[in-house]
Motif scaffolding. Sequence first.
Motif, PDB file in Angstrom:
ATOM      1  N   LEU A 351       0.939  -1.190   0.146  1.00 59.76           N
ATOM      2  CA  LEU A 351      -0.039  -0.064  -0.141  1.00 59.76           C
ATOM      3  C   LEU A 351       0.895   1.319   0.177  1.00 59.76           C
ATOM      4  CD1 LEU A 351      -2.808  -0.992   2.282  1.00 59.76           C
ATOM      5  CD2 LEU A 351      -2.811  -0.998  -0.065  1.00 59.76           C
ATOM      6  N   TRP A 352       2.038   1.212   0.594  1.00 61.49           N
ATOM      7  CA  TRP A 352       2.830   2.413   0.743  1.00 61.49           C
ATOM      8  C   TRP A 352       4.318   2.349   0.369  1.00 61.49           C
ATOM      9  CZ3 TRP A 352      -0.272   0.746   4.958  1.00 61.49           C
ATOM     10  CH2 TRP A 352      -1.489   1.623   5.361  1.00 61.49           C
ATOM     11  N   GLY A 353       4.721   1.231  -0.081  1.00 63.11           N
ATOM     12  CA  GLY A 353       5.909   1.128  -0.371  1.00 63.11           C
ATOM     13  C   GLY A 353       6.261   0.983  -1.855  1.00 63.11           C
ATOM     14  N   ALA A 354       4.960   0.639  -2.730  1.00 59.99           N
ATOM     15  CA  ALA A 354       5.198   0.394  -4.190  1.00 59.99           C
ATOM     16  C   ALA A 354       5.528   1.625  -4.894  1.00 59.99           C
ATOM     17  CB  ALA A 354       3.867  -0.190  -4.576  1.00 59.99           C
ATOM     18  N   GLU A 355       4.719   2.987  -4.495  1.00 60.68           N
ATOM     19  CA  GLU A 355       5.036   4.157  -5.330  1.00 60.68           C
ATOM     20  C   GLU A 355       6.452   4.633  -5.009  1.00 60.68           C
ATOM     21  OE1 GLU A 355       2.425   3.464  -3.419  1.00 60.68           O
ATOM     22  OE2 GLU A 355       0.664   3.671  -4.747  1.00 60.68           O
ATOM     23  N   PRO A 356       7.025   4.566  -4.092  1.00 63.54           N
ATOM     24  CA  PRO A 356       8.481   5.272  -4.037  1.00 63.54           C
ATOM     25  C   PRO A 356       9.409   4.348  -4.574  1.00 63.54           C
ATOM     26  CG  PRO A 356       7.192   5.306  -1.617  1.00 63.54           C
ATOM     27  CD  PRO A 356       6.426   4.492  -2.830  1.00 63.54           C
ATOM     28  N   LEU A 357       9.119   2.941  -4.538  1.00 59.20           N
ATOM     29  CA  LEU A 357       9.819   1.895  -5.205  1.00 59.20           C
ATOM     30  C   LEU A 357       9.824   2.306  -6.987  1.00 59.20           C
ATOM     31  CD1 LEU A 357      11.932  -0.366  -5.326  1.00 59.20           C
ATOM     32  CD2 LEU A 357       9.897  -2.171  -5.088  1.00 59.20           C
ATOM     33  N   SER A 362      11.145   3.800 -12.603  1.00 61.79           N
ATOM     34  CA  SER A 362      10.355   4.257 -13.791  1.00 61.79           C
ATOM     35  C   SER A 362      11.475   4.689 -14.963  1.00 61.79           C
ATOM     36  CB  SER A 362       9.973   5.514 -13.491  1.00 61.79           C
ATOM     37  OG  SER A 362      10.410   6.400 -12.947  1.00 61.79           O
ATOM     38  N   PRO A 363      12.680   5.143 -14.601  1.00 61.43           N
ATOM     39  CA  PRO A 363      13.825   5.369 -15.695  1.00 61.43           C
ATOM     40  C   PRO A 363      13.897   4.101 -16.496  1.00 61.43           C
ATOM     41  CG  PRO A 363      14.265   6.657 -13.700  1.00 61.43           C
ATOM     42  CD  PRO A 363      13.406   5.857 -13.321  1.00 61.43           C
ATOM     43  N   LEU A 364      14.057   3.060 -15.854  1.00 59.82           N
ATOM     44  CA  LEU A 364      14.401   1.721 -16.458  1.00 59.82           C
ATOM     45  C   LEU A 364      13.263   0.751 -17.087  1.00 59.82           C
ATOM     46  CD1 LEU A 364      16.769   0.281 -13.790  1.00 59.82           C
ATOM     47  CD2 LEU A 364      17.382   1.452 -16.044  1.00 59.82           C
ATOM     48  N   LEU A 365      12.012   0.933 -16.518  1.00 66.01           N
ATOM     49  CA  LEU A 365      10.878   0.284 -16.706  1.00 66.01           C
ATOM     50  C   LEU A 365       9.744   1.112 -17.377  1.00 66.01           C
ATOM     51  CD1 LEU A 365      10.803  -2.182 -13.720  1.00 66.01           C
ATOM     52  CD2 LEU A 365      11.977  -2.745 -15.876  1.00 66.01           C
ATOM     53  N   GLY A 366       9.664   2.356 -17.235  1.00 66.64           N
ATOM     54  CA  GLY A 366       8.810   3.046 -17.836  1.00 66.64           C
ATOM     55  C   GLY A 366       7.334   2.913 -16.971  1.00 66.64           C
ATOM     56  N   ARG A 367       6.388   2.644 -17.957  1.00 69.16           N
ATOM     57  CA  ARG A 367       4.920   2.263 -17.496  1.00 69.16           C
ATOM     58  C   ARG A 367       4.739   0.988 -16.589  1.00 69.16           C
ATOM     59  NH1 ARG A 367       0.912   3.678 -22.750  1.00 69.16           N
ATOM     60  NH2 ARG A 367       1.570   5.959 -22.672  1.00 69.16           N
ATOM     61  N   LEU A 368       5.876   0.182 -16.859  1.00 66.54           N
ATOM     62  CA  LEU A 368       5.912  -1.082 -16.156  1.00 66.54           C
ATOM     63  C   LEU A 368       6.376  -0.905 -14.708  1.00 66.54           C
ATOM     64  CD1 LEU A 368       7.050  -3.754 -18.646  1.00 66.54           C
ATOM     65  CD2 LEU A 368       4.970  -3.272 -18.327  1.00 66.54           C
ATOM     66  N   ALA A 369       6.978   0.063 -14.229  1.00 65.36           N
ATOM     67  CA  ALA A 369       7.513   0.231 -12.910  1.00 65.36           C
ATOM     68  C   ALA A 369       6.370   0.103 -11.926  1.00 65.36           C
ATOM     69  CB  ALA A 369       8.088   1.848 -12.952  1.00 65.36           C
ATOM     70  N   LEU A 370       5.385   0.631 -11.962  1.00 57.63           N
ATOM     71  CA  LEU A 370       4.585   0.481 -10.817  1.00 57.63           C
ATOM     72  C   LEU A 370       3.576  -0.830 -10.742  1.00 57.63           C
ATOM     73  CD1 LEU A 370       3.062   1.908  -8.641  1.00 57.63           C
ATOM     74  CD2 LEU A 370       1.460   2.753 -10.219  1.00 57.63           C
ATOM     75  N   PRO A 371       3.416  -1.550 -11.934  1.00 55.29           N
ATOM     76  CA  PRO A 371       2.962  -2.961 -11.736  1.00 55.29           C
ATOM     77  C   PRO A 371       4.154  -3.892 -11.033  1.00 55.29           C
ATOM     78  CG  PRO A 371       2.265  -2.041 -13.855  1.00 55.29           C
ATOM     79  CD  PRO A 371       3.130  -1.019 -13.264  1.00 55.29           C
ATOM     80  N   ALA A 376       7.151  -6.384  -6.270  1.00 58.49           N
ATOM     81  CA  ALA A 376       8.295  -6.471  -5.346  1.00 58.49           C
ATOM     82  C   ALA A 376       8.349  -5.639  -3.948  1.00 58.49           C
ATOM     83  CB  ALA A 376       9.508  -5.694  -6.513  1.00 58.49           C
ATOM     84  N   ALA A 377       7.482  -4.685  -3.852  1.00 53.02           N
ATOM     85  CA  ALA A 377       7.689  -4.079  -2.494  1.00 53.02           C
ATOM     86  C   ALA A 377       7.065  -5.040  -1.527  1.00 53.02           C
ATOM     87  CB  ALA A 377       6.831  -2.873  -2.438  1.00 53.02           C
ATOM     88  N   PRO A 378       6.026  -5.980  -1.591  1.00 54.66           N
ATOM     89  CA  PRO A 378       5.819  -6.710  -0.653  1.00 54.66           C
ATOM     90  C   PRO A 378       6.790  -7.812  -0.144  1.00 54.66           C
ATOM     91  CG  PRO A 378       3.880  -6.750  -1.803  1.00 54.66           C
ATOM     92  CD  PRO A 378       5.162  -5.999  -2.468  1.00 54.66           C
ATOM     93  N   TRP A 379       7.518  -8.191  -1.282  1.00 59.00           N
ATOM     94  CA  TRP A 379       8.673  -9.240  -0.952  1.00 59.00           C
ATOM     95  C   TRP A 379       9.917  -8.510  -0.147  1.00 59.00           C
ATOM     96  CZ3 TRP A 379      13.864  -9.638  -2.810  1.00 59.00           C
ATOM     97  CH2 TRP A 379      14.464 -10.839  -2.928  1.00 59.00           C
ATOM     98  N   LEU A 380      10.223  -7.339  -0.734  1.00 58.63           N
ATOM     99  CA  LEU A 380      11.253  -6.461  -0.124  1.00 58.63           C
ATOM    100  C   LEU A 380      10.965  -6.308   1.397  1.00 58.63           C
ATOM    101  CD1 LEU A 380      12.426  -4.266  -3.008  1.00 58.63           C
ATOM    102  CD2 LEU A 380      13.870  -6.120  -1.881  1.00 58.63           C
ATOM    103  N   SER A 381       9.775  -5.863   1.584  1.00 53.55           N
ATOM    104  CA  SER A 381       9.327  -5.393   3.063  1.00 53.55           C
ATOM    105  C   SER A 381       9.366  -6.558   3.701  1.00 53.55           C
ATOM    106  CB  SER A 381       7.773  -4.700   2.843  1.00 53.55           C
ATOM    107  OG  SER A 381       6.919  -5.459   2.515  1.00 53.55           O
ATOM    108  N   THR A 382       8.967  -7.714   3.395  1.00 50.42           N
ATOM    109  CA  THR A 382       8.988  -8.925   4.439  1.00 50.42           C
ATOM    110  C   THR A 382      10.393  -9.583   4.319  1.00 50.42           C
ATOM    111  OG1 THR A 382       8.081 -10.464   2.574  1.00 50.42           O
ATOM    112  CG2 THR A 382       6.514  -9.405   4.109  1.00 50.42           C
ATOM    113  N   LEU A 383      11.368  -9.071   3.555  1.00 51.33           N
ATOM    114  CA  LEU A 383      12.569  -9.794   3.535  1.00 51.33           C
ATOM    115  C   LEU A 383      13.041  -9.992   4.893  1.00 51.33           C
ATOM    116  CD1 LEU A 383      14.967 -11.151   1.910  1.00 51.33           C
ATOM    117  CD2 LEU A 383      15.835  -8.676   1.649  1.00 51.33           C
ATOM    118  N   PRO A 384      13.339  -8.827   5.897  1.00 53.40           N
ATOM    119  CA  PRO A 384      14.014  -9.040   7.126  1.00 53.40           C
ATOM    120  C   PRO A 384      13.184  -9.970   7.741  1.00 53.40           C
ATOM    121  CG  PRO A 384      13.182  -6.849   6.877  1.00 53.40           C
ATOM    122  CD  PRO A 384      12.938  -7.423   5.458  1.00 53.40           C
TER     123      PRO A 384
END
Length: 770
Positions: A351-357, A362-371, A376-384
């Motif tokens: 809910l809150w980590g996807a937009e900053p990520l 976005s410079p690399l993935l363009g429109r695919l960055a947000l999807p 990726a954000a839930p996987w990174l946030s639960t990694l620790p």
Amino acid sequence: MWQRLSGASLWPLAWAMAAACAVPWWLPERWDGLVATRWVALGAATWLLTLPLIRSRRWAVVPLALGLAGFTFLGLARKARWETALPTGFQALEGKIDAPWTLQGERLRSRLEVSAPASLRGLALPLTVPADGEQAPPLPGTPVRLRAELRPVQPAPIFLAERPLWRARSDEAPRRLHLASAQLMEPTGPPAPSPLVRLQAFARRRFEALPLGPTAKDLWGALALGIPPSDEAHFSVFAESGTIHILVVSGLQVTLVMAAIEALLRRLRLRGAAAGAIAAGLLYSALVGFSAPVWRGLFMGVAWAVGRSSGWKLPPVAGLHLALLLWLLGHPAAGVEPGFLLAWWALLGLLWGAEPLAGLLSPLLGRLALPFARLAAPWLSTLPLLALLHGGAPWWGILANLLVLPLVAFLTPLCLLLILVPLPGLTQGAAAALTWMGERLVPALTGIAPLATGRIWPWLLLTLGWLALAHLQGQLRRTRALTVGLVLTSLGLLAFHGVGRAPGTLTLEAVDVGQGDALLLRVPGGDATLIDTGPGPWTGRRLARVLSRRGVREPVHLVLTHAHGDHAGGWATLARIWPLASTSVPVTADDEDPWAPFRPAGGAEPAGLLRGDAWPRGEAAFSVRWPARAYALPDANMVSAVLRVTWRDRELWLMGDALAIQERDLMDLGDPGAAPHRLLKVGHHGSRNASDPAWVAALRPEVAVIPAGLRNRFEHPHPETLDTLRQAGAATWITGPAAGVRILAVAGGWSVTTGDGAVTLTPLRRNPRP
């Protein structure tokens, strides 16, 4: 967008919840709940002094954190006092079978709602009986009378990172009934199940009538009815792939069903989408049983449905955290439940980590960055959290969720519908999809990144960093620097396999894996060695946690002493979770491969061990003392590998399951020889058919460790073996009662740490040889 990201004034509540979740981690395992009144008064006075800060947006977190942490502490104290006061030993019980019987492994499981004695009235106790008994257990709803031994839940090993699991179990189920036979229960009346039990029994009967294969049946039951898989291997691959929540652990499968139904009703432009989703969630929860994960998922689903249907007039920060707070207030030990923490941090990332990520990508993935960021954000946030609670993170967790979660969201309501209306073609198609998912898709996604957590503070800071990112994003403040830091830290920890801790001395750890063997041996300057893997997939996962907490980052060398399930049952699971530098087994002359039931798929052929094989590892020297040659013997214990490890003035004898006849053979071959200070891993779990008195007298060990499960059905170790060790002057430790044993070679002796935190020093003999 503003409505979705609003609720900045509520973020102190999230930090206060984090403080409350930290409380049960600090409490001792054997705490009886007693606390001095003066300390309670001091805490209350401190909280009252900080109460005026509630008006400040910046400092409101202080009284909230103190108040919620204090409430959690008092709740845990009340539960500890209640559990301590419960009776133990053999008790005459009366009650009612309160749940349908479920097959798990070799036992049938249900629940007993106790009506007598008065001290236990209203308590729901987990109840198990053997699945192959002569008499079928009573039907659900049957009042019964029985006499059973009530045992307290054993404290978990501190050094195995098992505390969260112990706390979660003891919160609501402090006693478990294990009956030898269903005949031990005497029905006292006809079945009178409640409407909820009738609904569950009806769905269970319809489910059992479906023509399903083993894999499809396990997954169908888990997805649709919340039935744990009877085959532990089916559960294991989902746990390792990062999709464990679909098997009723975190409760997110309930949230997924509610979100899917709400989206469908909204898509059809029907009124009452939120009410329909909530009604469906309640019905589904009643069907699977209102367990702790189901309640959590229901609360989060209600928050999601109400917020979504209202156009986020109820902000996600309010809906999510109020739902989690409601659960936390009723369950003060929720802060150490893996499902609670993983669900919370996954939603923080989504809910809150996807937009900053997405802004970084976005410079690399363009429109695919947000999807991509939303995956990726839930996987990174639960990694620790995955590193701390499970010892590693799934490499393919993002892809697993991308592929598996839509299947779950689609298949769960479909499977429920097919239970009620079993259409043959559709049923076969759903079964084929589940079989493919369980045997092909998910196993292909079980690659694990083993992560060492020898030092905890980097992982804790990373966990809190994601909470801080969500907070800043919710306030529409700059987050780029923090996002870059979190991503780089996560990638760095992945690249270096966590935070390791090199051994400073010889260490032997006998892990408590029930009735089985699993030894972790570490020496300075050498890679870790595992001797045996315990009895099943769950022990393979437990060993991964042990390796992580001990700071092991390298691939381990595995030695399997012989082809029995209690020693090699976790081999396949461990091979998926942790990289193996080598695998060695004793050479036999059997016509058939004795390792076939335990061998991992696609694994390399293990190396053979025979007497005379020797190798250095770090500062230690390993040598094989048995078997002397390739034997074809009727009992695998007779060809169990026996290892000798020498390090400076210390010598370890690791006997596997060698029997007394093999010990006498070793003496005929010239063993054990002279050595100043010895440690003995006793053979065959301390059985009377091992540990020959002449052999033990020749060894004269200073310390002996016996891997044997607590109250095991073989009654290991036997009194004869304990007497033999006592006469030899050995300090003897048993893994089951001690919840695991860790032995370090220190100056002047052997330092022994038990799983419950006790530390003992056994001094070296001044005259090691008479």
